[in-house]
Design an enzyme around this catalytic site. Structure first.
Site, PDB file in Angstrom:
ATOM      1  N   PHE A 280       0.826  -1.215   0.000  1.00 18.65           N
ATOM      2  CA  PHE A 280       0.000   0.000   0.000  1.00 18.65           C
ATOM      3  C   PHE A 280       0.866   1.275   0.000  1.00 18.65           C
TER       4      PHE A 280
ATOM      5  N   LEU B 289       6.190 -10.171  -2.592  1.00 15.72           N
ATOM      6  CA  LEU B 289       4.813 -10.389  -3.082  1.00 15.72           C
ATOM      7  C   LEU B 289       4.088 -11.404  -2.211  1.00 15.72           C
TER       8      LEU B 289
ATOM      9  N   ARG C 295      -8.265   6.726  16.155  1.00 16.21           N
ATOM     10  CA  ARG C 295      -7.067   6.661  15.318  1.00 16.21           C
ATOM     11  C   ARG C 295      -6.846   8.026  14.676  1.00 16.21           C
TER      12      ARG C 295
ATOM     13  N   LYS D 274      -7.958  -3.905   5.903  1.00 13.98           N
ATOM     14  CA  LYS D 274      -7.892  -2.731   6.772  1.00 13.98           C
ATOM     15  C   LYS D 274      -9.232  -2.020   6.736  1.00 13.98           C
TER      16      LYS D 274
ATOM     17  N   GLY E 193      -6.699  -6.960  23.171  1.00 13.27           N
ATOM     18  CA  GLY E 193      -5.676  -5.942  23.456  1.00 13.27           C
ATOM     19  C   GLY E 193      -5.828  -4.681  22.619  1.00 13.27           C
TER      20      GLY E 193
ATOM     21  N   THR F 263       9.524 -11.625   9.566  1.00 11.81           N
ATOM     22  CA  THR F 263       9.681 -10.559   8.560  1.00 11.81           C
ATOM     23  C   THR F 263      10.113  -9.238   9.197  1.00 11.81           C
TER      24      THR F 263
ATOM     25  N   THR G   9       5.845   2.737  12.819  1.00 10.83           N
ATOM     26  CA  THR G   9       4.451   3.072  13.119  1.00 10.83           C
ATOM     27  C   THR G   9       4.325   3.737  14.484  1.00 10.83           C
ATOM     28  N   ASP G  10       3.241   4.488  14.655  1.00  9.93           N
ATOM     29  CA  ASP G  10       2.971   5.086  15.976  1.00  9.93           C
ATOM     30  C   ASP G  10       2.577   4.014  16.999  1.00  9.93           C
ATOM     31  N   GLU G  11       2.238   2.800  16.513  1.00 13.39           N
ATOM     32  CA  GLU G  11       1.724   1.781  17.433  1.00 13.39           C
ATOM     33  C   GLU G  11       2.786   1.292  18.423  1.00 13.39           C
TER      34      GLU G  11
ATOM     35  N   TYR H 190       2.169  -7.291  16.386  1.00 14.57           N
ATOM     36  CA  TYR H 190       2.617  -6.407  15.290  1.00 14.57           C
ATOM     37  C   TYR H 190       3.470  -5.268  15.835  1.00 14.57           C
TER      38      TYR H 190
ATOM     39  N   LYS I  61       7.496  -4.365  15.342  1.00 15.39           N
ATOM     40  CA  LYS I  61       7.981  -3.103  14.757  1.00 15.39           C
ATOM     41  C   LYS I  61       8.909  -2.391  15.763  1.00 15.39           C
TER      42      LYS I  61
ATOM     43  N   LEU J  40      10.228  -0.421   3.849  1.00  9.13           N
ATOM     44  CA  LEU J  40       8.803  -0.498   4.206  1.00  9.13           C
ATOM     45  C   LEU J  40       8.299  -1.928   4.329  1.00  9.13           C
TER      46      LEU J  40
ATOM     47  N   SER K 240       1.854  -6.204   8.210  1.00  6.20           N
ATOM     48  CA  SER K 240       1.351  -4.929   8.728  1.00  6.20           C
ATOM     49  C   SER K 240      -0.029  -4.973   9.387  1.00  6.20           C
TER      50      SER K 240
HETATM   51  P1  NAD Z   1       1.347  -3.626   3.280  1.00  5.27           P
HETATM   52  O1  NAD Z   1       1.010  -4.832   4.113  1.00  5.27           O
HETATM   53  O2  NAD Z   1       0.306  -3.034   2.388  1.00  5.27           O
HETATM   54  O3  NAD Z   1       2.604  -3.972   2.329  1.00  5.27           O
HETATM   55  C1  NAD Z   1       3.724  -4.664   2.793  1.00  5.27           C
HETATM   56  C2  NAD Z   1       4.582  -5.034   1.583  1.00  5.27           C
HETATM   57  O4  NAD Z   1       5.744  -5.721   2.062  1.00  5.27           O
HETATM   58  C3  NAD Z   1       3.873  -5.985   0.611  1.00  5.27           C
HETATM   59  O5  NAD Z   1       4.098  -5.566  -0.716  1.00  5.27           O
HETATM   60  C4  NAD Z   1       4.545  -7.328   0.879  1.00  5.27           C
HETATM   61  O6  NAD Z   1       4.582  -8.175  -0.266  1.00  5.27           O
HETATM   62  C5  NAD Z   1       5.946  -6.888   1.291  1.00  5.27           C
HETATM   63  N1  NAD Z   1       6.617  -7.903   2.128  1.00  5.27           N
HETATM   64  C6  NAD Z   1       6.095  -8.532   3.215  1.00  5.27           C
HETATM   65  N2  NAD Z   1       7.011  -9.400   3.704  1.00  5.27           N
HETATM   66  C7  NAD Z   1       8.118  -9.290   2.925  1.00  5.27           C
HETATM   67  C8  NAD Z   1       9.389  -9.913   2.932  1.00  5.27           C
HETATM   68  N3  NAD Z   1       9.706 -10.858   3.851  1.00  5.27           N
HETATM   69  N4  NAD Z   1      10.292  -9.570   1.994  1.00  5.27           N
HETATM   70  C9  NAD Z   1       9.987  -8.624   1.058  1.00  5.27           C
HETATM   71  N5  NAD Z   1       8.798  -8.021   0.993  1.00  5.27           N
HETATM   72  C10 NAD Z   1       7.873  -8.346   1.913  1.00  5.27           C
HETATM   73  O7  NAD Z   1       1.918  -2.556   4.302  1.00  5.27           O
HETATM   74  P2  NAD Z   1       1.723  -0.970   4.333  1.00  5.27           P
HETATM   75  O8  NAD Z   1       0.455  -0.660   5.000  1.00  5.27           O
HETATM   76  O9  NAD Z   1       2.028  -0.418   3.001  1.00  5.27           O
HETATM   77  O10 NAD Z   1       2.895  -0.574   5.350  1.00  5.27           O
HETATM   78  C11 NAD Z   1       4.226  -0.357   4.881  1.00  5.27           C
HETATM   79  C12 NAD Z   1       5.124  -0.025   6.058  1.00  5.27           C
HETATM   80  O11 NAD Z   1       4.638   1.136   6.712  1.00  5.27           O
HETATM   81  C13 NAD Z   1       5.175  -1.121   7.104  1.00  5.27           C
HETATM   82  O12 NAD Z   1       6.509  -1.198   7.573  1.00  5.27           O
HETATM   83  C14 NAD Z   1       4.230  -0.634   8.194  1.00  5.27           C
HETATM   84  O13 NAD Z   1       4.642  -1.123   9.460  1.00  5.27           O
HETATM   85  C15 NAD Z   1       4.432   0.865   8.088  1.00  5.27           C
HETATM   86  N6  NAD Z   1       3.263   1.676   8.516  1.00  5.27           N
HETATM   87  C16 NAD Z   1       2.027   1.426   7.996  1.00  5.27           C
HETATM   88  C17 NAD Z   1       0.949   2.234   8.370  1.00  5.27           C
HETATM   89  C18 NAD Z   1      -0.438   2.026   7.801  1.00  5.27           C
HETATM   90  O14 NAD Z   1      -1.384   2.691   8.235  1.00  5.27           O
HETATM   91  N7  NAD Z   1      -0.627   1.160   6.811  1.00  5.27           N
HETATM   92  C19 NAD Z   1       1.145   3.286   9.277  1.00  5.27           C
HETATM   93  C20 NAD Z   1       2.443   3.510   9.774  1.00  5.27           C
HETATM   94  C21 NAD Z   1       3.495   2.705   9.376  1.00  5.27           C
HETATM   95  P1  TYD Z   2      -6.955  -1.160  11.066  1.00  5.87           P
HETATM   96  O1  TYD Z   2      -7.329  -0.577   9.739  1.00  5.87           O
HETATM   97  O2  TYD Z   2      -6.786  -2.642  11.171  1.00  5.87           O
HETATM   98  O3  TYD Z   2      -5.652  -0.391  11.558  1.00  5.87           O
HETATM   99  P2  TYD Z   2      -4.893  -0.459  13.022  1.00  5.87           P
HETATM  100  O4  TYD Z   2      -5.381  -1.625  13.773  1.00  5.87           O
HETATM  101  O5  TYD Z   2      -3.468  -0.605  12.613  1.00  5.87           O
HETATM  102  O6  TYD Z   2      -5.199   0.843  13.678  1.00  5.87           O
HETATM  103  O7  TYD Z   2      -8.071  -0.743  12.112  1.00  5.87           O
HETATM  104  C1  TYD Z   2      -8.389   0.616  12.375  1.00  5.87           C
HETATM  105  C2  TYD Z   2      -9.367   0.655  13.535  1.00  5.87           C
HETATM  106  O8  TYD Z   2     -10.607   0.051  13.109  1.00  5.87           O
HETATM  107  C3  TYD Z   2      -8.906  -0.149  14.740  1.00  5.87           C
HETATM  108  O9  TYD Z   2      -9.316   0.525  15.923  1.00  5.87           O
HETATM  109  C4  TYD Z   2      -9.648  -1.463  14.606  1.00  5.87           C
HETATM  110  C5  TYD Z   2     -10.934  -1.068  13.940  1.00  5.87           C
HETATM  111  N1  TYD Z   2     -11.550  -2.089  13.050  1.00  5.87           N
HETATM  112  C6  TYD Z   2     -12.884  -2.457  13.216  1.00  5.87           C
HETATM  113  O10 TYD Z   2     -13.597  -1.936  14.106  1.00  5.87           O
HETATM  114  N2  TYD Z   2     -13.411  -3.402  12.370  1.00  5.87           N
HETATM  115  C7  TYD Z   2     -12.662  -4.000  11.395  1.00  5.87           C
HETATM  116  O11 TYD Z   2     -13.189  -4.881  10.662  1.00  5.87           O
HETATM  117  C8  TYD Z   2     -11.298  -3.604  11.228  1.00  5.87           C
HETATM  118  C9  TYD Z   2     -10.427  -4.234  10.160  1.00  5.87           C
HETATM  119  C10 TYD Z   2     -10.773  -2.635  12.083  1.00  5.87           C
END
Ligand code: NAD
Ligand code: TYD
Length: 377
Positions: free
Chosen positions: A12, A36, A247, A222, A316, A101, A134-136, A183, A187, A82, A86
């Site tokens: 993403f 992938l 969030r 998500k 949790g 990973t 991540t902020d988590e 998760y 991280k 990245l 996730s």
């Molecule tokens: P995502 O799950 O959409 O994508 C992860 C990518 O990593 C995928 O393309 C997957 O194929 C690749 N991947 C997974 N394992 C791998 C491996 N062993 N080797 C090579 N490639 C691998 O994740 P995202 O939401 O795009 O998040 C990207 C980064 O940003 C992550 O590190 C996540 O912790 C961080 N992040 C995400 C968010 C969010 O809201 N999505 C917020 C803050 C930080």
């Molecule tokens: P998510 O998109 O999984 O991100 P994160 O857990 O990393 O914050 O979830 C966002 C918020 O939405 C989180 O508080 C969990 C909630 N949520 C639901 O209530 N229902 C759902 O089906 C999902 C996927 C998330």
């Protein structure tokens, strides 16, 4: 030609970062290393895959030899890392995959970078290992907003002051790590390894911790893409607990712009928080999402609100995340560009206009794109 290795570029956020760098820096080679997994989708990069400065390599960040050989082949000078598992719900079911990973994969990359950069005559000069976190990792905050102060706050700079005026707590760069989910624990561990490589070996590193992203091309496990797709099909919207969790949401292209700014101008060994001062209680966000999707589908606004279904809470489940990103604003002049309502509208429109993308993801057909493009291995 300078080479930058981006890991997880088919995911993403990674796909938005790859697109930005490939188009903005035509004199830079962008090497996208991605395993992938289910979350990687090369269709996200269809519009840039033929660019001469773009190279895709299918590979695992845990595979030391693969990483070393591709870093040597392309003389990689910068890494934007990245690649990760996730999704919190998956980490609760399968923590080992997250440790492999996120922790071992990051360590493997660091060790490969150390090997490759230390063998160069110039050593670490001009190199950077930029780790996306991540902020988590900071754990969870209390809900301290006074009654009657409704979400949302806006994403303008002045809203930071507005926000802080209530004495609410925020995650700052100095906040102690207190991860709760497998998760966030994985991280957090990877963040520590990155900092250890700076402190021990002198590797130039940077870490950023960002809030929840939303926008096009997010895997529909998500909240936001899952719910848009469910509304379209009139399926139930499973809200965890009472929907009281909060969030802080940031449009993915604003995150990509922040990554660009920090990669080029951030101070080495620093941490920057990235967020939008844009907190939403899940239930308020979901109502906005339903109304926006209904409207854009030509339905009566709000007619699908009865799809909202309260289900068992996530184990949790962190109550509130909220980022203080003023350091990034102050030092590098970055600010989010979009108001949330506009970002949500743009996002819903994208998923509705790209139903074929969503259908190929939910049917699994997107998995064949790699073979179609690059042949089977
Ligand atoms: P995502 O799950 O959409 O994508 C992860 C990518 O990593 C995928 O393309 C997957 O194929 C690749 N991947 C997974 N394992 C791998 C491996 N062993 N080797 C090579 N490639 C691998 O994740 P995202 O939401 O795009 O998040 C990207 C980064 O940003 C992550 O590190 C996540 O912790 C961080 N992040 C995400 C968010 C969010 O809201 N999505 C917020 C803050 C930080
Ligand atoms: P998510 O998109 O999984 O991100 P994160 O857990 O990393 O914050 O979830 C966002 C918020 O939405 C989180 O508080 C969990 C909630 N949520 C639901 O209530 N229902 C759902 O089906 C999902 C996927 C998330």
């Amino acid at each position: 030609m300078k080479s930058i290795l981006i890991t997880g570029g088919a995911g993403f956020i990674g796909s938005h970062v790859v697109r930005l760098f490939v188009t903005k820096y035509p004199d830079c080679r962008i090497v996208n290393l991605d395993k992938l997994t289910y979350a990687g989708n090369l269709e996200n990069l269809r519009d840039v895959e033929q660019r001469p400065n773009y190279t895709f390599v299918r590979g695992d960040i845990c595979d030391f030899e693969t990483v070393v050989s591709l870093m040597r082949r392309h003389e990689v000078e910068g890494i934007i890392h990245l690649a990760a598992e996730s999704h919190v719900d998956r980490s609760i079911r399968d923590p080992f995959t997250f440790a492999r990973t996120n922790v071992l994969g990051t360590l493997t990359l660091l060790e490969a970078a150390r090997r490759c950069w230390e063998e160069r005559p110039e050593g670490y000069a001009g190199k950077l290992f930029y780790h996306i976190s991540t902020d988590e990792v900071y754990g969870a905050l209390e809900l301290t907003r006074p009654e009657g102060v409704a979400s949302p706050f806006t994403t303008t700079a002045s809203s930071a002051e507005h926000h802080l005026a209530y004495g609410e707590e925020f995650f700052e760069e100095t906040t102690r790590y207190a991860p709760h989910s497998p998760y966030s624990a994985s991280k957090a561990s990877s963040d520590h390894f990155v900092r250890a490589y700076h402190d021990t070996y002198g590797m130039p590193t940077l870490v950023t911790n960002c809030s929840n992203n939303y926008g096009p091309c997010q895997f529909p496990e998500k909240l936001i893409p899952l719910f848009i797709n469910n509304i379209r099909h009139r399926r139930p919207l499973p809200v965890y607990g009472r929907g009281e969790n909060v969030r802080d949401w940031l449009y993915v292209e604003d995150h990509a712009r922040a990554i660009d700014r920090i990669f080029h101008h951030g101070r080495v060994a620093e941490t920057y928080n990235i967020g939008g001062f844009n907190e939403w209680k899940n239930i308020d966000l979901i109502r906005l999402l339903v109304r926006t999707t209904d409207r854009l589908l030509g339905r009566r606004e709000g007619e699908d609100l009865d799809l909202i279904t309260f289900v068992e809470d996530r184990k949790g489940h962190d109550l509130r995340y909220a980022i203080d990103s003023r350091k990034l604003q102050r030092e590098l002049g970055w600010e989010p560009s979009l108001q949330f309502e506009e970002g949500i509208e743009r996002t819903v429109r994208w998923y509705l206009d790209n139903q074929a993308w969503m259908d190929r993801v939910t049917s699994g057909a997107y998995r064949t794109y790699y073979e179609e493009m690059y042949g089977s291995r």
